[in-house]
Design an enzyme around this catalytic site. Structure first.
Site, PDB file in Angstrom:
ATOM      1  N   ASP A 166       2.918  -9.071   2.085  1.00  0.00           N
ATOM      2  CA  ASP A 166       2.639 -10.250   2.909  1.00  0.00           C
ATOM      3  C   ASP A 166       1.681  -9.831   4.021  1.00  0.00           C
ATOM      4  OD1 ASP A 166       4.515  -8.694   4.303  1.00  0.00           O
ATOM      5  OD2 ASP A 166       5.526 -10.436   5.169  1.00  0.00           O
ATOM      6  N   GLU A 221       6.546  -3.277  -0.313  1.00  0.00           N
ATOM      7  CA  GLU A 221       7.561  -4.325  -0.368  1.00  0.00           C
ATOM      8  C   GLU A 221       8.319  -4.427  -1.680  1.00  0.00           C
ATOM      9  OE1 GLU A 221       4.914  -5.192   3.015  1.00  0.00           O
ATOM     10  OE2 GLU A 221       4.563  -4.619   0.933  1.00  0.00           O
ATOM     11  N   GLY A 230       7.711  -4.604   9.548  1.00  0.00           N
ATOM     12  CA  GLY A 230       8.594  -5.508  10.275  1.00  0.00           C
ATOM     13  C   GLY A 230       9.993  -4.933  10.375  1.00  0.00           C
TER      14      GLY A 230
END
Length: 340
Positions: free
Chosen positions: A140, A132, A60
């Site tokens: 996620d 992450e 992301g």
């Protein structure tokens, strides 16, 4: 970028300078394409690739998340994640062959739009990771679902360390299905316009390389079976394997809060019934992370200032209590969510 050719619909993630990092507009575009093509009888296969030579998708757009958190706009990343996780669930249940070409770097959100697909292709250039914990966040996009279904404790190892895996290990861990030399990708994706996905795969796939992680299963399974991150680190130091000691040092550089919440997320995910339930848990945890200091600090250190010296708060595992971890799993106001 979308196009139709023959029996296939093609999606090209097209931000090559950012290794095709996902933003909200890209998530919405892919969701609209799947909505249209699911009901279009002339589209028999969906093909996902990334523009440029560096990878399918680096994750992301975390810089924008950093900026939103710093500016007091947590609703923006929360809305992005909601639509992104709905897309991840949709990819997993898409009724037609969804071919993800996982060439090059595939991390974070890139895993979410590819590894839930029905036909997942890796190459000698593939590097797949959920990194992450290095930015003060937790796996996620359904990552905790995928990683709890790996052999033994390999998923726990990959989730806590954020280490990337190459093609052989991706196949061994169930993150991919087929190996293909990158030089065959152009012909493979072209063939998908003219023939069923299974036939195109058979024409172009090659024998998979070996899995390096398989040789480390003994110490990985033993060390990561521990109930706490502290005990995992102690076991890694104590087991006598050089790789285990290096892994312990890797863990101690990560966010202590992220490590503990990640371990709890994985253990809880094992007991949840399906991907949608896991995504619901991940959404609650992700939104709670927006109010914690380590996420913006981790992004600052890794992406914004690039000094690679995050100042975690708390800075030590012992200072992250069970109550601190439980906070990230409390249900938000407004009742249950569902990503089905």
């Amino acid at each position: 970028m979308l196009r139709r050719e023959g029996r296939a619909g093609y999606v090209v993630l097209n931000r090559p300078r950012a290794i095709n990092a996902l933003n909200h507009a890209m998530v919405r575009l892919l969701d609209r394409a799947l909505t249209e093509w699911e009901d279009d009888g002339s589209v028999q296969t969906v093909v996902l690739t990334g523009a440029g030579e560096r990878g399918l998708c680096a994750g992301g757009d975390i810089r924008s998340i950093h900026d939103d958190v710093r500016a007091g706009r947590p609703a923006a990343p929360a809305a992005f994640w909601y639509d992104e996780y709905r897309l991840n669930a949709r990819v997993a249940r898409f009724p037609k062959p969804y071919v993800a070409v996982m060439d090059g770097i595939v991390m974070g959100g890139g895993v979410g739009v590819s590894a839930h697909g029905g036909v997942r292709v890796v190459t000698e250039r593939s590097r797949i990771a959920m990194p992450e914990t290095g930015i003060g966040f937790v796996p996620d996009v359904g990552g905790t679902y995928l990683l709890t279904r790996t052999p033994g404790e390999l998923g726990t190892h990959l989730a806590l360390t954020g280490s990337p895996v190459a093609a052989g290990d991706a196949l061994f861990c169930g993150l991919a299905d087929h190996y293909m030399p990158s030089e065959r990708l152009a012909a493979f994706t072209a063939d998908l316009a003219d023939m069923p996905a299974a036939d195109a795969v058979r024409r172009h796939e090659a024998p998979a390389p070996g899995a390096e992680l398989a040789a480390h299963r003994e110490w990985i399974d033993h060390c990561y079976a521990a109930d706490t991150v502290e005990e995992i680190v102690d076991r890694l130091y104590a087991c006598g394997d050089r790789h285990a000691k290096e892994t312990a040092e890797t863990l101690l550089a990560k966010s202590p809060t992220a490590l503990k919440v990640t371990l709890a997320s994985l253990r809880r995910a094992r007991a949840l019934p399906d991907l949608e339930a896991v995504l619901t848990q991940e959404y609650r945890v992700s939104c709670a992370m927006l109010g914690a200091p380590d996420l913006p600090e981790g992004i600052r250190a890794q992406v914004v200032d690039k000094d690679r010296r995050p100042r975690w708060s708390p800075a030590e595992l012992a200072r992250v209590t069970d109550a601190d971890v439980a906070h990230f799993f409390r249900e938000a106001d407004g009742g249950p969510l569902r990503f089905g």
